[in-house]
Design a protein around this motif. Structure first.
Motif, PDB file in Angstrom:
ATOM      1  N   ALA A  10      17.297  51.665 -21.098  1.00 60.20           N
ATOM      2  CA  ALA A  10      16.826  51.746 -22.485  1.00 60.20           C
ATOM      3  C   ALA A  10      15.306  51.915 -22.526  1.00 60.20           C
ATOM      4  O   ALA A  10      14.782  52.634 -23.380  1.00 60.20           O
ATOM      5  CB  ALA A  10      17.248  50.501 -23.261  1.00 60.20           C
ATOM      6  N   ASP A  11      14.593  51.265 -21.606  1.00 59.30           N
ATOM      7  CA  ASP A  11      13.145  51.404 -21.532  1.00 59.30           C
ATOM      8  C   ASP A  11      12.775  52.849 -21.195  1.00 59.30           C
ATOM      9  O   ASP A  11      11.859  53.429 -21.790  1.00 59.30           O
ATOM     10  CB  ASP A  11      12.577  50.437 -20.501  1.00 59.30           C
ATOM     11  N   TYR A  12      13.483  53.448 -20.252  1.00 62.73           N
ATOM     12  CA  TYR A  12      13.244  54.854 -19.902  1.00 62.73           C
ATOM     13  C   TYR A  12      13.596  55.763 -21.072  1.00 62.73           C
ATOM     14  O   TYR A  12      12.872  56.715 -21.367  1.00 62.73           O
ATOM     15  CB  TYR A  12      14.044  55.237 -18.656  1.00 62.73           C
ATOM     16  N   LEU A  13      14.681  55.456 -21.765  1.00 63.59           N
ATOM     17  CA  LEU A  13      15.060  56.225 -22.957  1.00 63.59           C
ATOM     18  C   LEU A  13      13.956  56.154 -24.006  1.00 63.59           C
ATOM     19  O   LEU A  13      13.583  57.179 -24.594  1.00 63.59           O
ATOM     20  CB  LEU A  13      16.377  55.702 -23.521  1.00 63.59           C
ATOM     21  N   LEU A  14      13.412  54.976 -24.234  1.00 64.60           N
ATOM     22  CA  LEU A  14      12.314  54.822 -25.194  1.00 64.60           C
ATOM     23  C   LEU A  14      11.109  55.658 -24.765  1.00 64.60           C
ATOM     24  O   LEU A  14      10.480  56.327 -25.589  1.00 64.60           O
ATOM     25  CB  LEU A  14      11.927  53.352 -25.328  1.00 64.60           C
TER      26      LEU A  14
END
Length: 110
Positions: A10-14
């Motif tokens: 999710a951090d990479y997606l953000l």
């Protein structure tokens, strides 16, 4: 999903959402502005969707936290990833793909 921690994904997606200037998540989760803090976003997702986990202990002693709730970052991350997979946040691939190979020259036997 079992290979990569959902919060890290999710951090990479953000990161990729911000890089592509895709800001649908700001309005969708009621943030005041875009963020690069995954925990801030996951807290907002948890509040908006109602994803919480129980905290504390019923038999807590003096000075210990009794039972309550806190945002469930793991499941909020899973929710965010599912929204991305449904193209509700943006339409792009997370992987950096290499450029396509050049087409082979036309055959001379034709």
């Amino acid at each position: 999903d079992a290979v990569v921690d959902p919060v890290a994904l999710a951090d990479y997606l953000l990161y990729k959402l911000n890089l592509a200037e895709e800001r649908a998540y700001v309005k969708l989760f009621g943030l005041p502005a875009p963020t690069d803090d995954i925990l801030e976003l996951l807290d907002a997702v948890a509040r908006r969707v109602g994803i919480f986990r129980r905290t504390g202990r019923k038999d807590a002693g003096p000075g210990e936290r009794k039972s309550g709730t806190a945002p469930d970052h793991f499941n909020a991350a899973m929710h965010l990833i599912q929204l991305y997979r449904k193209a509700a946040l943006a339409r792009f691939v997370l992987d950096d793909l290499p450029p396509p190979l050049p087409s082979p020259p036309p055959s001379r036997n034709a």
